[in-house]
Design a protein around this motif. Sequence first.
Motif, PDB file in Angstrom:
ATOM      1  N   VAL A 173      16.477   4.256  -7.135  1.00 17.56           N
ATOM      2  CA  VAL A 173      16.014   3.179  -6.262  1.00 17.56           C
ATOM      3  C   VAL A 173      14.649   2.672  -6.708  1.00 17.56           C
ATOM      4  O   VAL A 173      14.395   1.470  -6.795  1.00 17.56           O
ATOM      5  CB  VAL A 173      15.964   3.655  -4.794  1.00 17.56           C
ATOM      6  N   LEU A 174      13.763   3.598  -7.018  1.00 17.45           N
ATOM      7  CA  LEU A 174      12.394   3.232  -7.384  1.00 17.45           C
ATOM      8  C   LEU A 174      12.291   2.616  -8.779  1.00 17.45           C
ATOM      9  O   LEU A 174      11.474   1.731  -9.012  1.00 17.45           O
ATOM     10  CB  LEU A 174      11.493   4.468  -7.309  1.00 17.45           C
ATOM     11  N   GLY A 175      13.119   3.109  -9.698  1.00 14.64           N
ATOM     12  CA  GLY A 175      12.974   2.636 -11.066  1.00 14.64           C
ATOM     13  C   GLY A 175      11.623   3.058 -11.630  1.00 14.64           C
ATOM     14  O   GLY A 175      11.282   4.241 -11.673  1.00 14.64           O
ATOM     15  N   TRP A 176      10.816   2.080 -12.051  1.00 15.07           N
ATOM     16  CA  TRP A 176       9.494   2.372 -12.613  1.00 15.07           C
ATOM     17  C   TRP A 176       8.431   2.593 -11.523  1.00 15.07           C
ATOM     18  O   TRP A 176       7.308   3.013 -11.823  1.00 15.07           O
ATOM     19  CB  TRP A 176       9.031   1.214 -13.512  1.00 15.07           C
ATOM     20  N   LYS A 177       8.764   2.326 -10.283  1.00 15.13           N
ATOM     21  CA  LYS A 177       7.792   2.445  -9.200  1.00 15.13           C
ATOM     22  C   LYS A 177       7.519   3.908  -8.865  1.00 15.13           C
ATOM     23  O   LYS A 177       8.312   4.798  -9.144  1.00 15.13           O
ATOM     24  CB  LYS A 177       8.302   1.720  -7.953  1.00 15.13           C
ATOM     25  N   SER A 178       6.383   4.135  -8.223  1.00 19.88           N
ATOM     26  CA  SER A 178       5.978   5.482  -7.832  1.00 19.88           C
ATOM     27  C   SER A 178       6.283   5.721  -6.356  1.00 19.88           C
ATOM     28  O   SER A 178       6.167   4.802  -5.530  1.00 19.88           O
ATOM     29  CB  SER A 178       4.476   5.665  -8.078  1.00 19.88           C
ATOM     30  N   PRO A 179       6.635   6.955  -5.981  1.00 20.54           N
ATOM     31  CA  PRO A 179       6.860   7.270  -4.566  1.00 20.54           C
ATOM     32  C   PRO A 179       5.564   7.465  -3.785  1.00 20.54           C
ATOM     33  O   PRO A 179       5.606   7.748  -2.583  1.00 20.54           O
ATOM     34  CB  PRO A 179       7.649   8.576  -4.619  1.00 20.54           C
ATOM     35  N   HIS A 180       4.420   7.294  -4.444  1.00 20.80           N
ATOM     36  CA  HIS A 180       3.125   7.613  -3.824  1.00 20.80           C
ATOM     37  C   HIS A 180       2.436   6.396  -3.225  1.00 20.80           C
ATOM     38  O   HIS A 180       1.208   6.372  -3.114  1.00 20.80           O
ATOM     39  CB  HIS A 180       2.218   8.291  -4.847  1.00 20.80           C
ATOM     40  N   TYR A 181       3.224   5.402  -2.836  1.00 18.77           N
ATOM     41  CA  TYR A 181       2.711   4.220  -2.150  1.00 18.77           C
ATOM     42  C   TYR A 181       3.502   4.004  -0.865  1.00 18.77           C
ATOM     43  O   TYR A 181       4.568   4.588  -0.666  1.00 18.77           O
ATOM     44  CB  TYR A 181       2.851   2.965  -3.028  1.00 18.77           C
ATOM     45  N   ILE A 182       2.973   3.145  -0.006  1.00 16.80           N
ATOM     46  CA  ILE A 182       3.706   2.719   1.173  1.00 16.80           C
ATOM     47  C   ILE A 182       4.491   1.462   0.815  1.00 16.80           C
ATOM     48  O   ILE A 182       3.935   0.500   0.270  1.00 16.80           O
ATOM     49  CB  ILE A 182       2.751   2.416   2.351  1.00 16.80           C
ATOM     50  N   TYR A 183       5.789   1.473   1.125  1.00 16.81           N
ATOM     51  CA  TYR A 183       6.640   0.303   0.907  1.00 16.81           C
ATOM     52  C   TYR A 183       7.123  -0.203   2.260  1.00 16.81           C
ATOM     53  O   TYR A 183       6.789   0.354   3.318  1.00 16.81           O
ATOM     54  CB  TYR A 183       7.822   0.673   0.012  1.00 16.81           C
ATOM     55  N   ASN A 184       7.913  -1.259   2.247  1.00 18.63           N
ATOM     56  CA  ASN A 184       8.491  -1.758   3.494  1.00 18.63           C
ATOM     57  C   ASN A 184       9.959  -2.084   3.293  1.00 18.63           C
ATOM     58  O   ASN A 184      10.421  -2.283   2.161  1.00 18.63           O
ATOM     59  CB  ASN A 184       7.740  -2.984   4.025  1.00 18.63           C
ATOM     60  N   CYS A 185      10.682  -2.128   4.393  1.00 21.91           N
ATOM     61  CA  CYS A 185      12.114  -2.433   4.369  1.00 21.91           C
ATOM     62  C   CYS A 185      12.332  -3.866   3.879  1.00 21.91           C
ATOM     63  O   CYS A 185      11.638  -4.790   4.311  1.00 21.91           O
ATOM     64  CB  CYS A 185      12.695  -2.252   5.764  1.00 21.91           C
ATOM     65  N   ALA A 186      13.305  -4.045   3.009  1.00 26.95           N
ATOM     66  CA  ALA A 186      13.571  -5.372   2.442  1.00 26.95           C
ATOM     67  C   ALA A 186      14.043  -6.360   3.503  1.00 26.95           C
ATOM     68  O   ALA A 186      13.774  -7.562   3.403  1.00 26.95           O
ATOM     69  CB  ALA A 186      14.613  -5.264   1.334  1.00 26.95           C
TER      70      ALA A 186
END
Length: 471
Positions: A173-186
Amino acid sequence: MKTICLYFEIHQVVHLKRYRFFDIGTDHYYYDDFENERSVSDIAERSYMPALNTLLQMIRDNGNAFKVAFSLSGVGIEQLEMHAPQVLEKLQELNNTGCVEFLAEPYSHGLASLANEESFKLEVKRQAQKIKEYFGQTPKVLRNSSLIYSDDIGLLASQMGFKAMLTEGAKHVLGWKSPHYIYNCALAPKLKLLLRDIKLSDDISLRFNNSEWEGYPLFADTYMDEIAALPDEEQVIGIFMNLSALGIDQPLSSNILEFLKAFPACAKQRGMTFSTPSEICMKLKSISSLDVPDTLSWMDEERDVSTWLGNPMQREAFNKLYSVADRVRIARDPRINQDWDYLQASDNFRFMSTKPSRVGMDRGIYDGAFDAFTNYMNILGDFLNRVNSLYPADIDNEELNGLLTTIRNQGEEIEMKEKEVIRLQGKVDKLESEEDKLRLQVEKEVIGKAAPKNPSHNTPAKRTVKKKKKD
């Protein structure tokens, strides 16, 4: 500044008893009470109580510098109420420190979010009420069973009023992104997403006591060094696991609790803090949306729902169970609802899994996946018959809902009239009491008027005195 979000899940498997085909229609009790009591007592003694005592001591030793989050399934709370109430008391003691947050989750720890939105919302609401009763907290963050999440589930959570959800930091799901940030629902930008760091969480919950693991033995300072070495802009580290990891998956003899005790001091030395999910959501903004069109979870390498729905047996059981979801919700029969909660629990479907798993699975009384499926379907057959016997099966859900709504409305009207009768009866009693007081007052006044005005002037004693003076 980096902050660690430490979260533990508490859920108890409700063990089903051996149930034969010929029991259908004659035996409506499905549970192995002896095994349920034994397993809950065992996990409370070997895991929950030592772990919670350690966490409580960590809070007392470090004050607001150490914080932790929990969620408890409603089914788990019920099992603890019956067999290990000391665990709930210890959780209340932890809650009193002000350093603990309790999250919402489905009451049954089931898969309703994949099948029936209304049932899912009702379950979460019931569990949140249970949390409010025990801990005085109204959950603001939702954690679905096994971190199950998708864009649609996130939208549903946002519509229910939650500020954030926990889910898995899955690589696909993340791909190149890091899990160490806050994201939001699409689909719901206001709903923030806190992600689990898979490696850091599994290093503790799965690998800590594995002498063949390259990271063995793992020390707290080494662990915190790994977190501190992450890029400065990666501020949120989500370490999520079952509480049973402390004492069951990783035995106490492995010194897992001593490892945990060192967390606050090691984190402080490296300029890191601990925060609850709500605190993180208040302080930090989302950096971007996270697209999750397909459902993910924290289970197995695939991080999807194949653990519960990966083979035809599981899907057949799942579809048959949720085929009556609307009727169960509409009927509101207490005994049916309790069985519904226990039969929904995701453990029942996991026992039917035929896929290899990196996490060991104890199937209990079952010899294998097919045995688990057969036993569950026998029980489910009896349960479905009971649901359908409540009302004629030829009445569809919409018609049944209309009939039951009419019945409930009539019941509510009768209840209102009964309350009005009680209110009026109270008013009558009050008026009668005032009437009695008024009557007594009138009688006193009448008696007072009938008596001599100055009776003391003509008493026998007075007359005797006057006579003696004349003499």
